[in-house]
Design an enzyme around this catalytic site. Structure first.
Site, PDB file in Angstrom:
ATOM      1  N   LYS A 192       0.841  -1.201   0.000  1.00 49.02           N
ATOM      2  CA  LYS A 192       0.000   0.000   0.000  1.00 49.02           C
ATOM      3  C   LYS A 192       0.874   1.248   0.000  1.00 49.02           C
ATOM      4  O   LYS A 192       1.568   1.525   0.979  1.00 49.02           O
ATOM      5  CB  LYS A 192      -0.900   0.042   1.241  1.00 49.02           C
ATOM      6  CG  LYS A 192      -1.932   1.149   1.118  1.00 49.02           C
ATOM      7  CD  LYS A 192      -2.598   1.477   2.426  1.00 49.02           C
ATOM      8  CE  LYS A 192      -1.817   2.438   3.266  1.00 49.02           C
ATOM      9  NZ  LYS A 192      -1.612   3.777   2.656  1.00 49.02           N
ATOM     10  N   GLY A 244       7.333   4.356   7.992  1.00 50.31           N
ATOM     11  CA  GLY A 244       6.474   5.502   8.275  1.00 50.31           C
ATOM     12  C   GLY A 244       6.814   6.082   9.629  1.00 50.31           C
ATOM     13  O   GLY A 244       7.936   5.913  10.123  1.00 50.31           O
ATOM     14  N   GLU A 247       4.887   6.853  15.449  1.00 50.90           N
ATOM     15  CA  GLU A 247       3.555   6.766  16.049  1.00 50.90           C
ATOM     16  C   GLU A 247       2.765   5.591  15.454  1.00 50.90           C
ATOM     17  O   GLU A 247       2.234   4.747  16.177  1.00 50.90           O
ATOM     18  CB  GLU A 247       2.867   8.091  15.742  1.00 50.90           C
ATOM     19  CG  GLU A 247       1.586   8.359  16.410  1.00 50.90           C
ATOM     20  CD  GLU A 247       0.935   9.600  15.780  1.00 50.90           C
ATOM     21  OE1 GLU A 247       1.624  10.378  15.080  1.00 50.90           O
ATOM     22  OE2 GLU A 247      -0.279   9.750  15.965  1.00 50.90           O
ATOM     23  N   GLU A 266      10.575   0.537   9.861  1.00 56.13           N
ATOM     24  CA  GLU A 266      11.553   1.585   9.516  1.00 56.13           C
ATOM     25  C   GLU A 266      10.871   2.913   9.814  1.00 56.13           C
ATOM     26  O   GLU A 266       9.978   3.337   9.082  1.00 56.13           O
ATOM     27  CB  GLU A 266      11.912   1.513   8.024  1.00 56.13           C
ATOM     28  CG  GLU A 266      12.549   0.212   7.601  1.00 56.13           C
ATOM     29  CD  GLU A 266      13.965   0.043   8.115  1.00 56.13           C
ATOM     30  OE1 GLU A 266      14.571   1.037   8.547  1.00 56.13           O
ATOM     31  OE2 GLU A 266      14.450  -1.096   8.091  1.00 56.13           O
ATOM     32  N   CYS A 300      13.650  10.584   6.437  1.00 51.46           N
ATOM     33  CA  CYS A 300      13.703   9.956   7.763  1.00 51.46           C
ATOM     34  C   CYS A 300      15.069  10.148   8.423  1.00 51.46           C
ATOM     35  O   CYS A 300      15.159  10.316   9.626  1.00 51.46           O
ATOM     36  CB  CYS A 300      13.387   8.473   7.650  1.00 51.46           C
ATOM     37  SG  CYS A 300      14.405   7.651   6.435  1.00 51.46           S
ATOM     38  N   GLU A 397      10.757  14.933  15.497  1.00 52.70           N
ATOM     39  CA  GLU A 397      11.045  14.878  14.066  1.00 52.70           C
ATOM     40  C   GLU A 397      10.148  15.894  13.360  1.00 52.70           C
ATOM     41  O   GLU A 397       8.927  15.776  13.397  1.00 52.70           O
ATOM     42  CB  GLU A 397      10.749  13.475  13.548  1.00 52.70           C
ATOM     43  CG  GLU A 397      11.075  13.337  12.084  1.00 52.70           C
ATOM     44  CD  GLU A 397      10.718  11.966  11.517  1.00 52.70           C
ATOM     45  OE1 GLU A 397       9.628  11.460  11.827  1.00 52.70           O
ATOM     46  OE2 GLU A 397      11.536  11.422  10.766  1.00 52.70           O
TER      47      GLU A 397
HETATM   48  P1  NAD Z   1       2.668   7.668   8.450  1.00 57.09           P
HETATM   49  O1  NAD Z   1       3.113   6.767   9.512  1.00 57.09           O
HETATM   50  O2  NAD Z   1       1.608   8.647   8.742  1.00 57.09           O
HETATM   51  O3  NAD Z   1       2.151   6.831   7.202  1.00 57.09           O
HETATM   52  C1  NAD Z   1       2.931   5.834   6.602  1.00 57.09           C
HETATM   53  C2  NAD Z   1       2.024   4.838   5.925  1.00 57.09           C
HETATM   54  O4  NAD Z   1       1.232   4.182   6.915  1.00 57.09           O
HETATM   55  C3  NAD Z   1       1.030   5.451   4.941  1.00 57.09           C
HETATM   56  O5  NAD Z   1       0.922   4.573   3.835  1.00 57.09           O
HETATM   57  C4  NAD Z   1      -0.270   5.483   5.739  1.00 57.09           C
HETATM   58  O6  NAD Z   1      -1.417   5.412   4.926  1.00 57.09           O
HETATM   59  C5  NAD Z   1      -0.148   4.229   6.564  1.00 57.09           C
HETATM   60  N1  NAD Z   1      -0.897   4.249   7.828  1.00 57.09           N
HETATM   61  C6  NAD Z   1      -1.288   5.310   8.565  1.00 57.09           C
HETATM   62  N2  NAD Z   1      -1.940   4.893   9.674  1.00 57.09           N
HETATM   63  C7  NAD Z   1      -1.934   3.540   9.646  1.00 57.09           C
HETATM   64  C8  NAD Z   1      -2.417   2.525  10.524  1.00 57.09           C
HETATM   65  N3  NAD Z   1      -3.029   2.823  11.663  1.00 57.09           N
HETATM   66  N4  NAD Z   1      -2.218   1.232  10.192  1.00 57.09           N
HETATM   67  C9  NAD Z   1      -1.565   0.913   9.062  1.00 57.09           C
HETATM   68  N5  NAD Z   1      -1.103   1.821   8.183  1.00 57.09           N
HETATM   69  C10 NAD Z   1      -1.275   3.124   8.476  1.00 57.09           C
HETATM   70  O7  NAD Z   1       3.994   8.355   7.924  1.00 57.09           O
HETATM   71  P2  NAD Z   1       4.148   9.410   6.764  1.00 57.09           P
HETATM   72  O8  NAD Z   1       3.753  10.744   7.299  1.00 57.09           O
HETATM   73  O9  NAD Z   1       3.505   8.927   5.511  1.00 57.09           O
HETATM   74  O10 NAD Z   1       5.720   9.333   6.510  1.00 57.09           O
HETATM   75  C11 NAD Z   1       6.631  10.032   7.230  1.00 57.09           C
HETATM   76  C12 NAD Z   1       7.323   9.152   8.245  1.00 57.09           C
HETATM   77  O11 NAD Z   1       7.995   8.058   7.607  1.00 57.09           O
HETATM   78  C13 NAD Z   1       8.401   9.898   8.963  1.00 57.09           C
HETATM   79  O12 NAD Z   1       8.310   9.672  10.342  1.00 57.09           O
HETATM   80  C14 NAD Z   1       9.685   9.302   8.394  1.00 57.09           C
HETATM   81  O13 NAD Z   1      10.781   9.428   9.241  1.00 57.09           O
HETATM   82  C15 NAD Z   1       9.308   7.911   8.142  1.00 57.09           C
HETATM   83  N6  NAD Z   1      10.222   7.265   7.167  1.00 57.09           N
HETATM   84  C16 NAD Z   1      11.110   6.339   7.610  1.00 57.09           C
HETATM   85  C17 NAD Z   1      12.010   5.730   6.727  1.00 57.09           C
HETATM   86  C18 NAD Z   1      13.017   4.703   7.208  1.00 57.09           C
HETATM   87  O14 NAD Z   1      13.549   3.982   6.391  1.00 57.09           O
HETATM   88  N7  NAD Z   1      13.301   4.615   8.498  1.00 57.09           N
HETATM   89  C19 NAD Z   1      11.981   6.073   5.380  1.00 57.09           C
HETATM   90  C20 NAD Z   1      11.064   7.035   4.963  1.00 57.09           C
HETATM   91  C21 NAD Z   1      10.180   7.617   5.874  1.00 57.09           C
END
Ligand code: NAD
Length: 789
Positions: A192, A244, A247, A266, A300, A397
């Protein structure tokens, strides 16, 4: 106008990348059917759609199918159906498909880059030169892994059907990081993308059709958190790979607890960018531009905390400000643009809110005197100085173009400030003295450290973090591990044992208490905090002794002792090997005593009990031998750097040992943890704890540093829960009944510790030995060291 005047009057003319091909693609496809399931394009079951827009203009790009739980159901069924054939295909067959994907992506490289910039807002130079080439490299690199799997990971099976959820900051690259290793290992996928950026995943699914990916092997479902949650909770999925926010990572950790699903997370970061006084300051400024303003800081591993040595701080900040004034804020498709818009209005609002809050808390926020385009979600690059370590800009962050700055006096302070975060993803160290840089790198609590560089990635090098940055690695050998089923030899299901009887006594002076085996904390035998003990009975119910009833407070003391023990993690591997050999030697001198104890407590025959002791000694020998052999690697990515994949201890590991095979089970878990330099808080068998308390003497005679091994006897369920919740425990291994394991997984979200459980099953202890255990005891830190001028 003379030449000098002309030179000063020169300005950039717009240099837009052509978008006609992308516009034709957008106009020509039916987005009402944009779920790719079982090789077909489908509408959402309820025909719902969501909008995706261009963040530089707010204009609609497409109305995309919005998957619900019903669509996830169909996608998982398709992935399940495709699994047997795909996982049975030869490595060569899978390699050909991965290579074909890579080649087809190469042919559409420009379209991918333009779509990515349109949908996400990132400058075209970045999507064209970084995101897309790295994504392609990931597929081609993993084609090779598919073919090498049998040789490099003999006997390993794929994890199965994998649910993958990715964020919007690197939509195509994160997709590649997820799908390439999954396909290489023979898994099938339900992925997704994030709801802000669905477009390149749709183009990728078209590529899959053309590249001959069998139906159902790759399923791509567009949607939001609801679709994500449906994937996480689906019982037909064997592994969840999530990238993501921390949280949502915590929500997923909780939701998957007790499900038996393999999990990699991640998550976010607050990475330090450390500039020592002997750094090449101009290079460091360029590195910093890349470190924090790449992709508008929506990275990230963004170097969002600048730590600069006091003696050069003013000069460095002045250079940074000059450079910031030259950053070009503008249209993503303009090849001159350095800073594009943020992905969405919600993200812009969040960044503004955090900057306001940081300023209220005392930070001085500076921005270059520049205009931003009238439309779009732009935020000027921002430098925050005077940031106290507790300021929100130093701790949270921001995920935007905001740099928090602090200074340090010496190396120790730099390390302390760098590690003063609940995250542990990346760090960047700048010094012309490579000795200093390589002295600092191992001390940083981060999964990736770049020396005199930043934001370097490669398919061959693992990427991922510690602590609240999650667990698991993407890329390289470590990344493949995440998509292979675990290889420990399973034993029988563990049945609940009735809690041992408390020997209800609380007067510490009584004779009985003196006979009670104590706890072992910080190298000393100590009474339990509550001064209670529990009775130890034979299988027939005869009282054979008592052990201390450890409590929350005792676990806390044991964790403090384990944390304070520096002698063990800092000992050389050879030294650790030596101590493990001593343990084996001293245990061997008491073979008959331990065999008699096992007979007494378990009712086993003398022959079986003696065999258990002898295998325990052999196991100690094995891990003593491996202490200086389970080493890291050196990678040579396609850049002028070497990447040192260093093996480091996880930290403090909590171990809950099984009741069956009370000595061998305990040693099989304790020895690999010690071999890799971890310190341990061990909760031994509930029914046969005297086997563990008898070990105190063996430990005392074997030169084990105080605090390296701590043993707290008591009720397994209670003590496991305390370890799970404790934020200073970095790893937790539990072999116990299913609900104890599930509870520990659910309660480990505080610091997102690495938890491994037998999911209610025991292991086959006579064979439970090998690299799987050492891997679990190890973090891989990738240190990138450049060379050349
Ligand atoms: P997010 O956690 O809001 O969303 C990430 C994904 O999770 C999206 O596809 C979203 O639709 C889905 N999602 C949201 N709530 C969910 C739930 N309850 N259950 C399952 N899926 C759910 O994050 P974002 O705002 O899209 O991305 C930014 C974050 O990603 C930042 O914190 C960043 O540091 C992190 N990130 C980490 C890496 C890494 O490799 N460590 C790489 C890129 C981004």
């Amino acid at each position: 106008m003379n030449i000098l005047e002309r030179y000063h009057a020169m300005d950039y003319a717009p240099a837009p990348e052509a978008r006609s091909e992308a516009d034709a693609w957008l106009a020509g496809r039916d987005f009402s059917k944009s779920l790719f399931i079982a090789g077909e394009w489908r509408a959402a079951a309820d025909e719902k759609t969501f909008d995706t827009e261009d963040p530089s203009s707010g204009k609609l790009l497409a109305k995309v199918s919005d998957a619900s739980a019903a669509d996830i159901e169909t996608a998982v069924a398709a992935a399940r159906k495709a699994l047997p054939k795909w996982s049975a295909a030869s490595g060569y067959e899978r390699a050909k498909v991965l290579y074909a994907i890579g080649r087809a992506m190469q042919r559409h490289q420009r379209l991918f880059a333009v779509l990515e910039s349109l949908d996400n807002g990132k400058p075209i130079r970045e999507s064209r030169d970084i995101d897309v080439p790295l994504a392609i490299r990931h597929f081609i690199h993993h084609a090779g892994w598919a073919q090498s799997l049998d040789r490099e990971f003999p006997g390993r099976k794929p994890a199965g059907v994998v649910g993958q959820i990715i964020p919007w900051n690197f939509p195509l690259l994160m997709l590649a990081w997820k799908i390439a290793p999954a396909l290489a290992t023979g898994c099938t996928v339900v992925l997704k993308p994030a709801e802000f950026t669905p477009l390149t995943a749709i183009l990728f699914a078209e590529i899959c059709e053309r590249a001959g990916v069998p139906r159902g092997v790759v399923n791509i479902v567009q949607g939001g958190p609801e679709a994500g949650a449906a994937i996480v909770n689906h019982p037909g999925i064997d592994k969840i790979a999530f990238t993501g926010s921390s949280e949502v990572g915590k929500i997923i950790r909780k939701a998957t607890a007790g499900s038996g699903k393999k999990l990699s997370l991640e998550l976010g970061g607050k990475s330090a960018f450390i500039v020592f006084e002997d750094a090449d300051l101009d290079s460091a400024v360029e590195g910093l531009v890349d470190g924090i303003w790449f992709n508008q800081g929506q990275v990230c591993c963004a170097g969002s905390r600048l730590l600069v040595q006091e003696s050069v701080a003013d000069a460095f900040i002045a250079k940074v400000k000059t450079r910031m004034s030259r950053l070009r804020v503008g249209a993503p498709l303009d090849k001159n643009t350095d800073i594009g818009p943020l992905v969405d209005k919600t993200q812009l609002d969040r960044v503004r809110r955090l900057v306001e809050e940081g300023a209220k808390q005392g930070a001085v926020c500076w921005q270059p005197d520049q205009d931003v385009p009238e439309t779009g979600y732009y935020h000027l690059p921002t430098l925050a100085t005077g940031v106290a370590p507790a300021n929100i800009l130093a701790q949270e962050e921001v995920f935007g173009p905001v740099l928090a700055t602090m200074s340090f006096r010496n190396t120790e302070e730099a390390v302390e400030l760098a590690n003063n975060t609940r995250y542990g993803l990346a760090a960047s160290v700048w010094s012309e003295n490579v000795n200093l840089a390589l002295h600092v790198a191992p001390q940083l609590k981060a999964g990736v450290v770049w020396v005199n560089g930043t934001n370097m990635f490669d398919a061959a090098c693992g990427f991922g973090g510690y602590r609240e940055s999650g667990f698991g690695r993407e890329g390289g050998r470590e990344g493949l591990e995440e998509y292979l089923a675990s290889s420990e030899p399973h034993g029988p299901v563990i049945k609940p044992v009735s809690a041992p009887k408390a020997a209800a006594r609380d007067n510490g002076e009584s004779h009985a208490i003196d006979r009670t085996a104590k706890l072992f904390i910080g190298g000393k035998q100590v009474r339990p905090d509550g001064n209670y003990s529990i009775a130890v009975l034979t299988p027939k119910g005869k009282l054979v002794g008592e052990v201390g009833l450890g409590s929350r407070k005792d676990i806390r003391d044991a964790v403090s002792a384990a944390r304070a023990c520096k002698a063990w993690p800092e000992a050389t591997a050879y030294n650790r090997a030596q101590v493990l050999y001593y343990l084996a030697e001293n245990l061997s001198g008491r073979t008959e005593d331990f065999a008699a104890r096992i007979v007494e407590l378990t009712g086993a025959s003398h022959k079986v009990a003696k065999a258990e002791v002898e295998t325990s000694i052999e196991r100690l020998f094995y891990y003593a031998g491996m202490a200086d052999k389970f080493e890291g690697r050196v990678h040579q990515p396609p850049a002028r750097t070497v990447t040192l994949a260093l093996h480091e201890p996880v930290g403090v590991i909590g171990i809950v040992a099984p009741d069956e095979a009370p000595l061998l089970g305990l040693i099989s878990l304790l020895a690999p943890a010690l071999a890799m330099g971890n310190t341990v808080v061990l909760v031994p068998s509930t029914t046969a704890p005297l086997v563990a308390t008898d070990l105190y003497q063996v430990i005392e005679y074997s030169d084990v540093p105080a605090g390296a091994i701590n043993i707290v006897t008591g009720h397994t369920a209670e003590l496991a829960a305390v370890l799970a919740k404790h934020d200073d425990v970095d790893g937790l291994w539990i072999v116990a009944e299913a609900d104890i394991c599930a509870r520990a997984e659910a309660e480990s979200t505080g610091n997102l510790k690495r938890v491994w459980t037998g999911h209610g099953r025991s292991l086959d202890w006579p064979t439970a030995q090998g690299e799987a255990f050492l891997r679990r005891a190890t973090e891989v830190k990738n240190v990138w060291v450049p060379y050349g001028d």
